[in-house]
Design a protein around this motif. Structure first.
Motif, short mmCIF file in Angstrom:
data_model
loop_
_atom_site.label_atom_id
_atom_site.label_comp_id
_atom_site.label_asym_id
_atom_site.label_seq_id
_atom_site.Cartn_x
_atom_site.Cartn_y
_atom_site.Cartn_z
N ALA A 137 0.83 -1.20 0.00
CA ALA A 137 0.00 0.00 0.00
C ALA A 137 0.87 1.26 0.00
CB ALA A 137 -0.92 -0.01 1.21
N ASP A 138 2.13 1.09 -0.38
CA ASP A 138 3.06 2.23 -0.49
C ASP A 138 3.06 2.70 -1.94
OD1 ASP A 138 5.06 4.09 -0.52
OD2 ASP A 138 6.60 2.81 0.37
N THR A 139 2.22 3.69 -2.24
CA THR A 139 2.17 4.23 -3.61
C THR A 139 2.94 5.55 -3.70
OG1 THR A 139 0.12 5.40 -3.08
CG2 THR A 139 -0.10 3.18 -4.02
N PHE A 140 3.54 5.96 -2.59
CA PHE A 140 4.25 7.24 -2.52
C PHE A 140 5.69 7.12 -3.00
CE2 PHE A 140 6.74 10.39 -0.10
CZ PHE A 140 6.11 11.56 -0.51
N ARG A 141 6.39 6.07 -2.53
CA ARG A 141 7.82 5.92 -2.86
C ARG A 141 8.00 5.19 -4.19
NH1 ARG A 141 11.72 1.82 -1.59
NH2 ARG A 141 10.19 0.73 -0.32
N ALA A 142 8.76 5.79 -5.08
CA ALA A 142 9.04 5.16 -6.37
C ALA A 142 9.83 3.87 -6.15
CB ALA A 142 9.84 6.11 -7.25
N ASP A 146 8.06 -2.55 -6.64
CA ASP A 146 9.08 -3.41 -7.26
C ASP A 146 9.93 -4.10 -6.20
OD1 ASP A 146 8.37 -2.96 -9.86
OD2 ASP A 146 9.71 -1.24 -10.13
N GLN A 147 10.27 -3.35 -5.15
CA GLN A 147 11.07 -3.92 -4.06
C GLN A 147 10.31 -5.04 -3.34
OE1 GLN A 147 12.16 -1.22 -0.88
NE2 GLN A 147 13.16 -2.84 0.30
N LEU A 148 9.04 -4.77 -3.02
CA LEU A 148 8.24 -5.79 -2.35
C LEU A 148 8.04 -7.02 -3.24
CD1 LEU A 148 5.36 -5.43 0.06
CD2 LEU A 148 4.87 -6.72 -2.01
N LYS A 149 7.81 -6.76 -4.53
CA LYS A 149 7.62 -7.84 -5.50
C LYS A 149 8.86 -8.75 -5.56
CE LYS A 149 6.60 -8.41 -10.46
NZ LYS A 149 6.36 -7.67 -11.71
N GLN A 150 10.05 -8.14 -5.63
CA GLN A 150 11.30 -8.90 -5.67
C GLN A 150 11.49 -9.73 -4.39
OE1 GLN A 150 14.52 -6.18 -6.44
NE2 GLN A 150 13.80 -5.67 -8.49
N TYR A 159 1.73 -11.91 -3.35
CA TYR A 159 1.71 -10.47 -3.05
C TYR A 159 0.64 -9.78 -3.90
CZ TYR A 159 4.36 -10.29 -7.42
OH TYR A 159 4.74 -10.45 -8.73
N TYR A 160 0.28 -8.57 -3.47
CA TYR A 160 -0.69 -7.76 -4.22
C TYR A 160 -0.23 -6.31 -4.22
CZ TYR A 160 -5.04 -5.49 -5.65
OH TYR A 160 -5.98 -4.74 -6.33
N GLY A 161 -0.37 -5.65 -5.36
CA GLY A 161 -0.02 -4.24 -5.47
C GLY A 161 -0.47 -3.72 -6.82
N SER A 162 -0.27 -2.44 -7.08
CA SER A 162 -0.71 -1.86 -8.35
C SER A 162 0.28 -0.80 -8.82
CB SER A 162 -2.10 -1.23 -8.19
OG SER A 162 -2.47 -0.58 -9.38
N LEU A 163 0.56 -0.82 -10.13
CA LEU A 163 1.44 0.18 -10.72
C LEU A 163 0.65 1.38 -11.25
CD1 LEU A 163 3.88 -2.19 -12.66
CD2 LEU A 163 4.46 -0.79 -10.67
N THR A 164 -0.70 1.23 -11.31
CA THR A 164 -1.55 2.29 -11.88
C THR A 164 -2.38 3.01 -10.82
OG1 THR A 164 -3.21 0.60 -12.38
CG2 THR A 164 -1.71 1.21 -14.16
N VAL A 171 -5.77 0.43 -2.70
CA VAL A 171 -4.88 -0.73 -2.89
C VAL A 171 -4.91 -1.62 -1.65
CG1 VAL A 171 -2.49 -1.49 -3.27
CG2 VAL A 171 -3.34 0.53 -4.46
N ALA A 172 -4.82 -1.01 -0.49
CA ALA A 172 -4.82 -1.78 0.76
C ALA A 172 -6.14 -2.55 0.93
CB ALA A 172 -4.60 -0.85 1.95
N ARG A 173 -7.27 -1.85 0.71
CA ARG A 173 -8.58 -2.49 0.88
C ARG A 173 -8.76 -3.64 -0.10
NH1 ARG A 173 -11.73 1.44 -0.53
NH2 ARG A 173 -11.99 2.44 1.49
N GLU A 174 -8.42 -3.41 -1.38
CA GLU A 174 -8.59 -4.45 -2.40
C GLU A 174 -7.70 -5.66 -2.12
OE1 GLU A 174 -7.79 -2.55 -6.12
OE2 GLU A 174 -9.78 -1.61 -6.25
N GLY A 175 -6.45 -5.39 -1.73
CA GLY A 175 -5.51 -6.48 -1.45
C GLY A 175 -5.96 -7.34 -0.27
N VAL A 176 -6.37 -6.69 0.81
CA VAL A 176 -6.80 -7.42 2.01
C VAL A 176 -8.07 -8.23 1.72
CG1 VAL A 176 -7.70 -7.17 4.36
CG2 VAL A 176 -5.68 -5.87 3.65
#
Length: 530
Positions: A137-142, A146-150, A159-164, A171-176
């Protein structure tokens, strides 16, 4: 290592006092002053240190002590108990439950190591049978996703996240929701790093909390944060009401006492400490074990858990020892197991007295010594590895060939073979005893279950109560060989037993003086020739 210098100074102050010929109130005041100075220099809050000073002095009232009482023991126990109290908020953290969704949200400052710690914790629970996953749910830091995914891919964690999607709450609500539907048991939500002065980010943190309704909110604190730790943690506490703390980067060289101040200020328990960059470098925090390691008393229970989590293969070696045999290959297997246990400095904190004996020895020197011994074993033929070592005495030219092949010296080969002979001699003496121990363990439930845990808890209690030499300077070090046999001597049916560390450490140093022989000569391989 963070807090290692603090532990050394406190330990030295207590030892100097207990070894003193005249143990009076003046000497006691000097010890308390030295301990308090060490804590202040390690960034522990001054007010907290003054309270500790008052508490220790109140606990040891020389005027009220009976004439024949053991003053050393009372002083040692007072120091131990009040240091435990310093890091123990007396609040129990949330315990995840099986067969239900446990949502854990992470908060903390930028750069504190949240994303890495999220993966470590997910892997920790995964290894203990929980179905774990990660939500970014960190959409602030560029690069955060990618770091969490790796990390997640490396640890084989969904894992769950979004690039868009730029709204972290969405993101947090959808992932949980996604992972709850898929019946995941540990759902860890990683959020943006923030600062107490960034009001918009703090408001966003509260919105995420309201959206995912976490069972536990964990604040991640960098061990090197210093005096700012208290103010930052209080700001987070008033907004996010976190219920646990994870201290990261304790493998650094910073003072580290600020994190202790944060625990005291927020009355929040530390649940884990990060001890390195590897995914396995996460240790469960227990106040008694922490102080025990700080004072050089070791953490036997932590060592057992660490060894068991590595699933070291000891089956063949344990079988050989029960038959009174110890081959060169068995020695090689034990060396390999030591290397899997992690840096020697990390192990040293868990083994009573070893951290003091290591002094300022570099992990690199110890690791290189181990590697050279492995090179020697790898240069042997199958027949030589499976032998009892006698063929080398009968045909010394074999040692010359192995030294050339491994890039080592004949002396180093001789030292390794001397250690193998010594351990083979021990195996002969232990023949039968190991089998009986294994039978007894099996009869009591396999040695790996509750009975062994009770044994370990009882042993740790004895060390902590300062009785029988558990505390350095309190009457001698416990017999390492005996302690290690208690931990896993028979292997609990094979496959998980703990090697005799006192002998394994001898291998690395060649066999030195008292306590744990050989540690003094570790860097240069001295004293091992027979």
């Amino acid at each position: 290592m963070v807090l290692q210098d603090l532990g050394r100074r406190i330990n030295a102050a207590v030892n100097d006092l207990t070894r003193s010929a005249t143990l009076d109130e003046k000497a006691f005041d000097g010890m308390v002053k030295e301990i308090c100075n060490a804590l202040v220099e390690a960034d522990v809050n001054v007010k907290l240190v003054m309270n500790l000073r008052t508490s220790i002095k109140r606990a040891v009232n020389f005027k009220e002590l009976a004439p024949g009482v053991n003053k050393k023991r009372i002083i040692q126990k007072a120091v131990f108990d009040h240091l435990v109290s310093l890091v123990n908020p007396h609040n129990s953290p949330y315990t995840p439950k099986k067969n239900k969704a446990n949502t854990i949200m992470f908060v903390g400052l930028q750069g504190s190591g949240k994303t890495t710690t999220c993966t470590k914790l997910a892997r920790y629970y995964q290894a203990r049978g929980f179905k774990s996953c990660l939500v970014c749910a960190d959409t602030f830091r560029a690069g955060a996703f990618d770091q969490l995914k790796q990390n997640a891919t490396k640890a084989k964690i969904p894992y769950y996240g979004s690039l868009t999607q730029t709204d972290p709450v969405v993101v947090a609500r959808e992932g949980v929701e996604k992972f709850r539907k898929e019946r995941f048991e540990i759902i860890i939500v990683d959020t943006s790093g923030r600062h107490q002065q960034e009001e918009s980010l703090f408001a966003e943190m509260v919105e995420i909390q309201q959206a995912v309704k976490p069972d536990q909110t964990i604040m991640v604190l960098d061990a090197s944060i210093g005096q700012a730790a208290e103010a930052q943690s209080l700001a987070f506490k008033s907004t996010a009401a976190f219920g646990a703390i994870v201290i990261t980067k304790t493998d650094g060289a910073a003072a580290g006492g600020g994190a202790i101040s944060a625990v005291a200020a927020t009355k929040t328990p530390i649940v884990f400490i990060g001890t390195g960059e590897h995914l396995l470098d996460l240790e469960r925090f227990q106040p008694e074990s922490f102080v025990s390691k700080l004072l050089g008393m070791g953490d036997m229970q932590g060592l057992v858990e660490h060894v068991q989590s590595l699933k070291l293969d000891q089956k063949d070696t344990m079988k050989h020892i029960s038959e009174g045999v110890f081959t060169v290959r068995d020695l090689r297997d034990q060396l390999s197991n030591i290397m899997k246990m992690g840096p020697l400095s990390k192990m040293a904190g868990m083994i009573p007295g070893l951290s003091g004996m290591m002094g300022n020895m570099d992990d690199e020197d110890g690791a290189m010594k181990l590697k050279r011994m492995m090179y020697i074993c790898d240069s042997m033929t199958v027949k030589e590895l499976d032998s009892d070592g006698k063929m080398f005495v009968e045909q010394p030219t074999r040692m010359t060939r192995i030294a050339r092949g491994s890039g080592t010296s004949v002396r180093e080969v001789e030292e390794l073979l001397a250690q193998q002979r010594m351990m083979a001699g021990m195996a002969k003496k232990m023949k039968g005893g190991m089998a009986n121990m294994q039978k007894a363990q099996n009869a009591m439930g396999g040695g790996r279950g509750g009975n062994q845990q009770q044994q370990m808890a009882a042993m740790q209690k004895r060390l902590q109560s300062m009785g029988g030499g558990g505390m350095p300077g309190g009457g001698g070090m416990p017999d390492m060989s005996t302690l290690m046999k208690m931990m896993g001597g028979g292997g609990g049916g094979g496959g998980g037993g703990m090697p005799d560390m006192s002998q394994l450490m001898k291998m690395m140093g060649g066999g030195g003086g008292g306590g744990m022989p050989g540690m003094g000569g570790m860097g240069g391989g001295r004293g091992g020739r027979r």
